[in-house]
Design a protein around this motif. Structure first.
Motif, PDB file in Angstrom:
ATOM      1  N   ARG A 367      -0.583   1.779   7.034  1.00 20.42           N
ATOM      2  CA  ARG A 367       0.010   0.714   6.220  1.00 20.42           C
ATOM      3  C   ARG A 367      -0.423   0.839   4.761  1.00 20.42           C
ATOM      4  O   ARG A 367       0.399   0.668   3.847  1.00 20.42           O
ATOM      5  N   ALA A 368      -1.686   1.129   4.531  1.00 19.19           N
ATOM      6  CA  ALA A 368      -2.163   1.285   3.153  1.00 19.19           C
ATOM      7  C   ALA A 368      -1.459   2.441   2.455  1.00 19.19           C
ATOM      8  O   ALA A 368      -1.075   2.345   1.278  1.00 19.19           O
ATOM      9  N   ALA A 369      -1.258   3.541   3.165  1.00 18.26           N
ATOM     10  CA  ALA A 369      -0.586   4.694   2.565  1.00 18.26           C
ATOM     11  C   ALA A 369       0.871   4.377   2.245  1.00 18.26           C
ATOM     12  O   ALA A 369       1.393   4.767   1.179  1.00 18.26           O
ATOM     13  N   LEU A 370       1.541   3.670   3.138  1.00 16.65           N
ATOM     14  CA  LEU A 370       2.939   3.319   2.891  1.00 16.65           C
ATOM     15  C   LEU A 370       3.064   2.311   1.749  1.00 16.65           C
ATOM     16  O   LEU A 370       4.005   2.385   0.943  1.00 16.65           O
ATOM     17  N   LEU A 371       2.126   1.392   1.660  1.00 19.25           N
ATOM     18  CA  LEU A 371       2.149   0.455   0.535  1.00 19.25           C
ATOM     19  C   LEU A 371       1.963   1.178  -0.791  1.00 19.25           C
ATOM     20  O   LEU A 371       2.634   0.857  -1.781  1.00 19.25           O
ATOM     21  N   ARG A 372       1.065   2.151  -0.827  1.00 23.59           N
ATOM     22  CA  ARG A 372       0.874   2.912  -2.067  1.00 23.59           C
ATOM     23  C   ARG A 372       2.147   3.660  -2.431  1.00 23.59           C
ATOM     24  O   ARG A 372       2.560   3.688  -3.598  1.00 23.59           O
ATOM     25  N   ALA A 373       2.777   4.277  -1.436  1.00 20.04           N
ATOM     26  CA  ALA A 373       4.012   5.011  -1.706  1.00 20.04           C
ATOM     27  C   ALA A 373       5.118   4.063  -2.155  1.00 20.04           C
ATOM     28  O   ALA A 373       5.880   4.368  -3.089  1.00 20.04           O
ATOM     29  N   ARG A 374       5.220   2.898  -1.514  1.00 24.51           N
ATOM     30  CA  ARG A 374       6.281   1.950  -1.877  1.00 24.51           C
ATOM     31  C   ARG A 374       6.070   1.363  -3.261  1.00 24.51           C
ATOM     32  O   ARG A 374       7.031   1.028  -3.963  1.00 24.51           O
ATOM     33  N   SER A 375       4.820   1.257  -3.679  1.00 22.11           N
ATOM     34  CA  SER A 375       4.534   0.687  -5.001  1.00 22.11           C
ATOM     35  C   SER A 375       5.080   1.553  -6.127  1.00 22.11           C
ATOM     36  O   SER A 375       5.234   1.080  -7.258  1.00 22.11           O
ATOM     37  N   ARG A 376       5.388   2.814  -5.826  1.00 21.09           N
ATOM     38  CA  ARG A 376       5.954   3.696  -6.853  1.00 21.09           C
ATOM     39  C   ARG A 376       7.474   3.581  -6.944  1.00 21.09           C
ATOM     40  O   ARG A 376       8.083   4.179  -7.830  1.00 21.09           O
ATOM     41  N   ARG A 377       8.074   2.835  -6.033  1.00 23.20           N
ATOM     42  CA  ARG A 377       9.514   2.608  -6.096  1.00 23.20           C
ATOM     43  C   ARG A 377       9.847   1.539  -7.142  1.00 23.20           C
ATOM     44  O   ARG A 377       8.978   0.776  -7.575  1.00 23.20           O
ATOM     45  N   VAL A 378      11.123   1.464  -7.513  1.00 21.88           N
ATOM     46  CA  VAL A 378      11.584   0.419  -8.425  1.00 21.88           C
ATOM     47  C   VAL A 378      11.626  -0.904  -7.662  1.00 21.88           C
ATOM     48  O   VAL A 378      12.286  -1.015  -6.628  1.00 21.88           O
ATOM     49  N   ARG A 379      10.904  -1.884  -8.177  1.00 23.96           N
ATOM     50  CA  ARG A 379      10.795  -3.155  -7.480  1.00 23.96           C
ATOM     51  C   ARG A 379      12.053  -4.005  -7.680  1.00 23.96           C
ATOM     52  O   ARG A 379      12.708  -3.917  -8.717  1.00 23.96           O
ATOM     53  N   PRO A 380      12.360  -4.866  -6.714  1.00 31.32           N
ATOM     54  CA  PRO A 380      13.428  -5.852  -6.927  1.00 31.32           C
ATOM     55  C   PRO A 380      13.062  -6.796  -8.068  1.00 31.32           C
ATOM     56  O   PRO A 380      11.881  -7.040  -8.348  1.00 31.32           O
ATOM     57  N   GLY A 381      14.076  -7.337  -8.725  1.00 31.59           N
ATOM     58  CA  GLY A 381      13.823  -8.304  -9.786  1.00 31.59           C
ATOM     59  C   GLY A 381      13.243  -9.592  -9.233  1.00 31.59           C
ATOM     60  O   GLY A 381      13.416  -9.932  -8.060  1.00 31.59           O
ATOM     61  N   ARG A 382      12.547 -10.316 -10.106  1.00 32.35           N
ATOM     62  CA  ARG A 382      11.912 -11.571  -9.702  1.00 32.35           C
ATOM     63  C   ARG A 382      12.424 -12.706 -10.571  1.00 32.35           C
ATOM     64  O   ARG A 382      12.460 -12.593 -11.802  1.00 32.35           O
ATOM     65  N   ASP A 383      12.850 -13.765  -9.942  1.00 32.50           N
ATOM     66  CA  ASP A 383      13.201 -14.992 -10.654  1.00 32.50           C
ATOM     67  C   ASP A 383      11.921 -15.806 -10.782  1.00 32.50           C
ATOM     68  O   ASP A 383      11.439 -16.394  -9.814  1.00 32.50           O
ATOM     69  N   ASP A 384      11.372 -15.830 -11.983  1.00 32.53           N
ATOM     70  CA  ASP A 384      10.038 -16.405 -12.158  1.00 32.53           C
ATOM     71  C   ASP A 384      10.044 -17.843 -12.663  1.00 32.53           C
ATOM     72  O   ASP A 384       9.018 -18.329 -13.149  1.00 32.53           O
ATOM     73  N   LYS A 385      11.176 -18.522 -12.537  1.00 31.26           N
ATOM     74  CA  LYS A 385      11.126 -19.946 -12.869  1.00 31.26           C
ATOM     75  C   LYS A 385      10.379 -20.694 -11.767  1.00 31.26           C
ATOM     76  O   LYS A 385      10.406 -20.307 -10.595  1.00 31.26           O
TER      77      LYS A 385
END
Length: 657
Positions: A367-385
């Motif tokens: 899980r830690a390895a997959l999280l590290r790999a996924r963190s290099r992907r383009v993240r979805p946008g966030r509505d921060d209101k």
């Protein structure tokens, strides 16, 4: 001419560079429509809405379509999350005219705001033809258009009030369980078929009810959701819904309200049964809220988009080859464990965890390895209101989870969000719905904002003993009674001095989050239990009359009302813990009270002789030791001084640590 560049809504800002001459909702748009003698085109959506993005790319970013819109209409863009009142009245019209609703919602209205033609998503060619057709009708058949608009408004305003009944009884609640069992999916959990939405409020009711059938339905659903693709098996957090009946394929947007409600119900599952899975999912969801949704000001953002790089779910999906590349020797094991069979488009799958891993250490490494790999992907946008209602839900969930799992950081996060809402969203006794980047928006709070924030503050008080939160909740609830009551035992969704729309919205049924009316009933009931206030208790009971109407056949739309009714039927039970702050004996009694699964139990804690919370008044130590008083309706049994004795008084809580 595009007037969205100064908006506080991330959704509106997404359209600030459109060639469409957008207005925000407000008097300026109506005045411009009257001046030009053209209709309004009101487009309603929200930032995490996939089809809103599609229509934006196809039509609102297209010069030709924008030219038609600008020539023939005054165009108004509305964030439904900032203006739920505007969304509600136009959604009622859309559903009445078309038989369905959804977002993006497209409404053509007179300069007075009266809708005369509505729809949802339109592909660009159809939308362009519609623009021309509506404009021609406006100029060449004006009388028919105006008649249509006035008939719709008249019909909507002639609707009678939602039926109500007597206060729910224990039989009402048993009847609701039987009704839910009729649509329950015993194999996959949940209710009904695809698509399946997390039934958070219904699950809360079933856990509070606690009968064998209720518990069976709750546990099967909670486990199926937690093990399916709707749950992020790497980082925690739930997607909006599952497009299939087995919780496998999510609609990938992640909403604050879903995750706050689900965090709370998974924590309560653990509290009721000791479920290891419930504890894990609650803590993972809490950690996800803190890592992904917290804003620099201490509040919580509204949503994460479904899309990244223009593809829905791209951030979350994997191919078997990607797992093998990232994990090496662990790749084949992970492919089988996570059910990655390449069944999506482009041979991808979301991760499921249908069984607990046989090697927990290996799982954590993977899980830690997959999280590290996924963190290099383009993240979805966030509505921060920051939305007051949804942050109120988060405050309640984080405060309770922090107390149950001995996580002071979660309680601190709940408190920080409460401080933000108290300082930025509140002006005297009135509440603003949203803020962003530390700047309050201009939209008035609606009923759910007052009610959900009051609920959160009462939960925070129960955990921290800080009287300021109890007092602030009382102020909010007094405003609910003074400004939102409908005179028949229910509540309108907007205050009596809110902006006048063509209809004053009122819907007592649950949707994705508790209805404002049921949320108000819950907070009013808890406040009455802490104060002995007959006014608040009677208002809560009157608001629950709708539950008696819905329980026999429509219990799925009254989950939170049923949960509150379960608390009302049991009392609710009141626990006053009196002892010096910092005394381990006081803390032990306080924790034993919070660990109780008694439905709707309220907890007050304070120093001997402390004032401010009526339930604590005239309660003293016992032979110099901290004591707990178990009461119903302010009538108390003999005080106890040990956690074991308190558990016995409460009927035996399952959790002891």
């Amino acid at each position: 001419m595009n007037r969205l560049k100064d908006a506080t809504s991330p959704y509106l800002l997404q359209h600030a560079d459109n060639p469409v001459h957008w207005f925000e909702w407000g008097p300026e748009a109506f005045e411009e429509a009257r001046r030009r003698d053209v209709p309004l085109l009101v487009s309603v959506g929200y930032s995490a809405c996939h089809w809103c993005h599609v229509m934006a790319h196809e039509s609102f970013e297209d010069d030709g379509t924008a030219a038609l819109m600008n020539e023939h209409f005054v165009n108004v863009k509305v964030d439904r999350e900032e203006r739920p009142d505007v969304d509600a009245v136009y959604m009622a019209a859309t559903q009445a005219m078309t038989g369905h609703g959804g977002w993006p919602m497209t409404v053509f209205a007179t300069p007075e705001g009266h809708p005369f033609y509505t729809g949802t998503y339109f592909p660009r060619p159809q939308f362009q033809r519609l623009l021309v057709g509506v404009s021609n009708a406006w100029h060449n058949d004006r009388e028919a258009v105006l008649t249509q608009g006035s008939k719709i408004v008249e019909a909507l305003n002639e609707r009678t009030a939602f039926p109500t009944g007597p206060a729910p009884t224990a039989e009402t609640l048993d009847q609701a369980v039987r009704s839910l069992a009729e649509s329950f999916d015993p194999v996959r959990g949940g209710f009904g078929g695809a698509p399946k939405f997390p039934p958070s409020m219904v699950l809360e009711f079933l856990l509070r009810h606690g009968g064998p059938d209720a518990l069976r339905m709750a546990e099967r659903t909670l486990e199926a959701m937690a093990r399916g693709g709707i749950y992020d098996q790497l980082a925690g957090g739930f997607a909006r819904y599952s497009v299939d009946s087995g919780w496998v394929v999510p609609h990938f947007e992640k909403m604050l309200y879903d995750n706050a409600l689900l965090l709370r119900v998974y924590a309560h599952w653990w509290r009721s049964t000791g479920s290891v899975l419930g504890r894990r999912v609650a803590l993972e969801t809490a950690d996800w809220l803190l890592s992904e949704m917290r804003t620099p000001e201490g509040g919580f953002a509204s949503a994460l988009d479904a899309d990244s790089e223009g593809v829905e779910g791209k951030f979350y999906a994997w191919t078997p080859e990607e797992l093998r590349e990232v994990l090496g020797p662990d790749g084949d094991w992970a492919v089988g464990l996570f059910e990655v069979t390449g069944t999506f488009e482009h041979g991808t799958s979301v991760l499921q965890l249908l069984d607990d891993p046989d090697d927990p250490a290996r799982f954590e490494r993977v899980r830690a390895a997959l999280l590290r790999a996924r963190s290099r992907r383009v993240r979805p946008g966030r509505d921060d209101k920051v939305v007051a209602a949804w942050n109120g839900l988060a405050v309640a969930a984080l405060a309770e989870a922090g107390a149950l799992f001995d996580r002071p950081d979660l309680v601190a996060a709940a408190r920080e969000a409460a401080v933000l809402l108290d300082g930025l969203h509140l002006d005297g006794d009135r509440l603003l719905r949203t803020s962003r980047d530390g700047r309050a928006g201009g939209n008035a709070g609606v009923l759910e904002d007052y009610a959900d924030l009051a609920e959160g503050l009462l939960s925070l008080y129960a955990v921290t003993g800080e009287v300021r939160w109890f007092r602030r909740a009382g102020t909010l609830l007094d405003t609910v009674l003074d400004r939102f009551a409908d005179g028949s035992g229910g509540f309108f969704d907007t205050a009596d001095d809110a902006e006048r729309l063509f209809q004053r919205p009122q819907d007592p049924t649950d949707n994705a989050a508790p209805s404002g009316q049921f949320a108000a009933a819950g907070a009013l009931l808890s406040y009455a239990a802490l104060t002995g206030s007959a006014r608040h208790r009677e208002a809560a009971e009157a608001a629950l009359g709708t539950v008696s109407v819905l329980a026999p056949q429509h219990a799925r739309f009254a989950g939170w009302g049923l949960a509150v009714a379960q608390a009302a039927v049991t009392g609710p039970v009141e626990v006053a813990v009196v002892g010096p702050a910092g005394d381990p004996a006081t803390a032990a009694l306080h924790r034993a009270a919070l660990l109780s699964a008694v439905p709707g139990l309220v907890v007050a804690v304070g120093e001997p002789g402390s004032s401010g919370v009526p339930l604590l008044e005239s309660r003293g130590l016992v032979d110099g030791s901290p004591a707990a008083y178990v009461c119903r309706g302010f009538t108390c049994r003999m005080p106890v001084t040990t956690p074991a004795a308190l558990r016995a008084e409460l009927g035996g809580a399952v959790r002891t640590s």
